[in-house]
Write a protein that holds these residues in place. Sequence first.
Motif, PDB file in Angstrom:
ATOM      1  N   GLU A   1       0.860  -1.184   0.000  1.00  0.00           N
ATOM      2  CA  GLU A   1       0.000   0.000   0.000  1.00  0.00           C
ATOM      3  C   GLU A   1       0.893   1.230   0.000  1.00  0.00           C
ATOM      4  O   GLU A   1       1.855   1.303   0.772  1.00  0.00           O
ATOM      5  CB  GLU A   1      -0.902  -0.004   1.238  1.00  0.00           C
TER       6      GLU A   1
ATOM      7  N   LYS B   1     -11.167  -4.645   3.616  1.00  0.00           N
ATOM      8  CA  LYS B   1     -10.059  -4.423   4.536  1.00  0.00           C
ATOM      9  C   LYS B   1     -10.607  -4.234   5.935  1.00  0.00           C
ATOM     10  O   LYS B   1     -11.344  -3.277   6.192  1.00  0.00           O
ATOM     11  CB  LYS B   1      -9.304  -3.161   4.113  1.00  0.00           C
TER      12      LYS B   1
ATOM     13  N   ASN C   1      -4.597   4.875  -1.990  1.00  0.00           N
ATOM     14  CA  ASN C   1      -5.824   5.339  -1.341  1.00  0.00           C
ATOM     15  C   ASN C   1      -6.460   6.454  -2.166  1.00  0.00           C
ATOM     16  O   ASN C   1      -5.766   7.375  -2.606  1.00  0.00           O
ATOM     17  CB  ASN C   1      -5.518   5.856   0.069  1.00  0.00           C
TER      18      ASN C   1
ATOM     19  N   GLU D   1      -7.809   1.693  -2.899  1.00  0.00           N
ATOM     20  CA  GLU D   1      -8.473   1.543  -1.606  1.00  0.00           C
ATOM     21  C   GLU D   1      -9.421   2.724  -1.417  1.00  0.00           C
ATOM     22  O   GLU D   1      -9.012   3.872  -1.519  1.00  0.00           O
ATOM     23  CB  GLU D   1      -7.437   1.484  -0.471  1.00  0.00           C
TER      24      GLU D   1
ATOM     25  N   ASP E   1     -11.765   0.079   2.230  1.00  0.00           N
ATOM     26  CA  ASP E   1     -10.832   0.336   3.335  1.00  0.00           C
ATOM     27  C   ASP E   1     -11.606   0.611   4.622  1.00  0.00           C
ATOM     28  O   ASP E   1     -12.748   1.067   4.566  1.00  0.00           O
ATOM     29  CB  ASP E   1      -9.993   1.568   2.957  1.00  0.00           C
TER      30      ASP E   1
HETATM   31 MG    MG Z   1      -5.679   2.242   2.944  1.00  0.00          MG
END
Ligand code: MG
Length: 291
Positions: A59, A203, A120, A152, A182
Amino acid sequence: ALPQQAENAIQRYSEPLAEQRLERLRLQQALRDAHLRGEMWLAFQPKLCMRTHRIIGAEALLRWDHPTLGSVSPGLFIPLAEASGDILAIGEWVIDEALAHIQRWRAQGLLGDDFHIAVNVAARQLARRTFAEDLLARLSQRNIPPRYLALEVTESGLMGDMKNAIQQLTLLSETCIAVAIDDFGTGHSSLAYLKTLPFSTLKIDRFFVKDLEENDIDRQLARTIVQLAHSVGRDVVAEGIETDAQANYLRSIGCEMAQGFLYARPLPADAFTQWCETWTPSDHLSTPETP
Ligand code: MG
Ligand code: C2E
Ligand code: MG
Ligand code: MG
């Protein structure tokens, strides 16, 4: 007029508030174009397969080093950038920077075929009508197969223009860009998203992971989230794993992927590639594989 006592009380409470507001404004000002001044960089935190401990991706997490304030936490500056709208420019920079790293690492032969870098994405980015189109164009400019990138998205990231967000994500997942929800379970109307969103992974937020050892309710919640994801054919990644006990429990309930300080902290690019080169999956198999 207010009695003196009340005046004093207001004085006492409003001053720090005004100061906080000023602080926010100053920070928001400093944030503008910080990415263009070279104050921002991406850290990479590996994601592992829980059973084999092989690296499956990373990530990308944004970092901001202000020249005088030092390192500012994303928990602080991301909401500010979202509020000001600067997240649009910063978010594009993040994607570009992530793609540049993918391109470089691919050229160096560092990335396996099923390795992905996850970025993200904020609500305001997804609200753009051309988000998916622009992203695909940038991937093809750099000659990167879409499956090397993953996104995400938080639940709150979908609150705005849900219909458009779904359109953008559908287009992207059709081209093999994996989408993860997320911080699952910490936002609003989580269950509705399971039905309407084209995502491949849930997640589990650190909130449900951090007290697994002490708290039976958390264990049951984590188990339920994993079952929920599996019942609709999705994978689960747990974030914020710090102890072997947490990892072992999550593995025992069928969670597929792991991320957390137990394995590695978010690292600068060079340290991350070094970490990948020295990581030996078999050193970390605490429990023997059962067939
Ligand atoms: Mg994240
Ligand atoms: P997130 O996407 O849920 O990222 C996970 C956060 O947990 C990261 O915090 C990571 O450093 C931290 N973390 C990972 N493993 C552990 C662990 O074992 N223990 C503990 N205590 N923490 C762990 P970070 O880097 O401070 O980022 C906070 C949030 O800021 C992210 O949460 C994400 O929502 C947001 N963010 C970061 N980079 C970006 C970005 O490029 N764009 C957008 N829109 N948001 C970003
Ligand atoms: Mg998260
Ligand atoms: Mg989180």
